[in-house]
Scaffold this motif. Structure first.
Motif, short mmCIF file in Angstrom:
data_model
loop_
_atom_site.label_atom_id
_atom_site.label_comp_id
_atom_site.label_asym_id
_atom_site.label_seq_id
_atom_site.Cartn_x
_atom_site.Cartn_y
_atom_site.Cartn_z
N SER A 125 -1.37 -1.93 6.95
CA SER A 125 -1.56 -3.38 6.85
C SER A 125 -0.20 -4.02 6.63
O SER A 125 0.80 -3.34 6.36
CB SER A 125 -2.49 -3.73 5.68
N GLY A 126 -0.16 -5.34 6.73
CA GLY A 126 1.03 -6.07 6.34
C GLY A 126 1.13 -6.14 4.82
O GLY A 126 0.22 -5.73 4.09
N VAL A 144 4.68 -8.25 8.68
CA VAL A 144 3.62 -7.76 9.56
C VAL A 144 4.28 -7.28 10.85
O VAL A 144 5.44 -7.59 11.12
CB VAL A 144 2.56 -8.85 9.87
N SER A 145 3.55 -6.54 11.65
CA SER A 145 4.12 -6.06 12.91
C SER A 145 3.99 -7.10 14.02
O SER A 145 4.70 -7.05 15.02
CB SER A 145 3.46 -4.75 13.34
N SER A 146 3.06 -8.06 13.84
CA SER A 146 2.86 -9.11 14.84
C SER A 146 2.29 -10.35 14.15
O SER A 146 1.42 -10.24 13.29
CB SER A 146 1.90 -8.64 15.94
N HIS A 147 2.79 -11.52 14.55
CA HIS A 147 2.25 -12.78 14.03
C HIS A 147 1.24 -13.40 14.98
O HIS A 147 0.65 -14.43 14.67
CB HIS A 147 3.39 -13.77 13.77
N SER A 152 -2.72 -4.69 15.66
CA SER A 152 -1.76 -4.12 16.62
C SER A 152 -2.03 -2.63 16.74
O SER A 152 -2.28 -1.95 15.74
CB SER A 152 -0.32 -4.33 16.15
N MET A 167 7.99 -1.72 8.11
CA MET A 167 6.56 -1.42 8.03
C MET A 167 6.26 0.03 7.67
O MET A 167 5.17 0.35 7.20
CB MET A 167 5.88 -1.75 9.37
N ASN A 216 -2.64 -6.95 10.72
CA ASN A 216 -1.52 -7.86 10.47
C ASN A 216 -1.90 -8.95 9.45
O ASN A 216 -1.85 -10.14 9.72
CB ASN A 216 -1.05 -8.48 11.78
#
Length: 249
Positions: A125-126, A144-147, A152, A167, A216
Motif C-alpha cells: 500500500s501507499g 504511492v506508486s501512482s496518483h 497498480s 515503496m 495506492n
C-alpha cells in the motif's frame, strides 16, 4: 467469542516490536484496536523496556484476547521481529512500529486486495510520513506508486523504479504470506542495524510470485518526529553497514 478466537487460525498476525515506547505506544495500539477488520492477532513483543510500556501492553492483553504480550531481554529490533515470526499464527504477516499508526481501513483494504488477487504473494500500500509530534494522524508527504490508478500491478522487473519511489524499503506498507516465509526460512538479519527490512523483503520477493499488487492509498502513517528513532541514530560504523547492505542487495 474468545473461545472461537483461541481455536481458529487468524487471517493476519501483526508484529509489534517495543522498546521504551510509553509515549507513543498507546496511539499505535489504539490504531490497531480501531481496525474495521477484526480477524487478526497482535504480537506485542517487548524488547527489554524499562518504562511503562509493559503496563500499557498488559492492559490491552487483558481487554482483548487478540492482543498478546511477550517480554524478552533486549536483543534488538531484528531479533524481536524474528521472534514474532516464530510466534505468528496468521495466514499473512503485517508489521507496525511502536510510534506509527494504521489507518482504520488498513487490514480491511489488504484483505479485499488479497481476495481480489488470490494468486499474488506481494501486496503493498501507499504510506504517509508525518512530522507532527502532537497529531501524526494529519498532514505529511504521501508516497504511492501512482496518483492516477487505485491499484497498480507491477512485477519484479520494476523493483528499481519502485525503489526510487521509496515503496520497497519498508516492512510496514506490505503484508506477507506466512507460508512463504516458513517454507524458505526467511528472517531478519540480526547482524544488520540498518536496511535489514529491505534485505528481508528482497529475499521474500526472490521466492514469491512475480506480481506486485499495490493499493495506492496511504494506509500506513510513519511518524517521523522522534529524534530517538533508528533513522536518526548516530552510527560510527555507517560505511561498514552500507557496504554490507549493498553487497547483499
Amino acid at each position: 467469542c474468545n473461545l472461537y478466537l483461541q481455536e481458529k487460525i487468524m487471517f493476519f498476525s501483526i508484529i509489534l516490536p517495543i522498546n521504551n515506547a510509553e509515549n507513543t505506544l498507546e496511539k499505535s495500539l489504539r490504531s490497531i484496536k480501531n481496525q474495521t477488520f477484526w480477524d487478526y492477532e497482535v504480537l506485542m513483543i517487548d524488547d527489554g523496556s524499562t518504562d511503562a510500556s509493559e503496563v500499557i501492553c498488559r492492559k490491552y492483553a487483558e481487554e482483548d484476547i487478540r492482543f498478546k504480550y511477550y517480554k524478552r531481554t533486549n536483543q534488538g529490533v531484528s531479533a524481536t521481529r524474528n521472534y514474532g515470526l516464530k510466534l505468528a499464527q496468521g495466514e499473512f504477516i503485517s508489521f507496525i512500529d511502536s510510534d506509527d499508526l494504521y489507518e482504520t481501513g488498513y487490514l480491511e483494504e489488504f484483505f479485499q486486495l488479497i481476495k481480489e488477487y488470490p494468486d499474488a504473494d506481494n501486496f503493498w500500500s501507499g504510506f504517509r510520513v508525518s512530522h507532527q509530534p502532537l497529531d501524526c494522524s494529519s498532514e505529511g508527504e504521501i508516497y504511492v506508486s501512482s496518483h492516477s490508478n487505485d491499484i497498480s500491478i507491477q512485477t519484479r522487473k520494476q523493483i528499481m523504479s519502485l525503489h526510487e519511489q521509496w515503496m520497497d524499503s519498508t516492512l510496514w506498507n506490505k503484508v506477507y504470506r506466512k507460508s512463504i516465509i516458513d517454507r524458505n526460512n526467511l528472517s531478519m538479519d540480526e547482524m544488520l542495524s540498518l536496511g535489514e527490512d529491505l534485505i528481508f523483503y528482497f529475499e521474500y520477493l526472490d521466492v514469491a510470485s512475480e506480481e506486485i499488487v499495490i493499493l495506492n492509498k496511504p494506509l500506513y502513517i510513519y511518524c517521523q518526529y522522534n529524534d530517538g528513532t533508528l533513522d536518526s541514530k548516530y552510527r560510527s560504523n555507517l560505511k561498514e553497514l552500507y557496504d554490507r547492505l549493498d553487497s547483499r542487495i
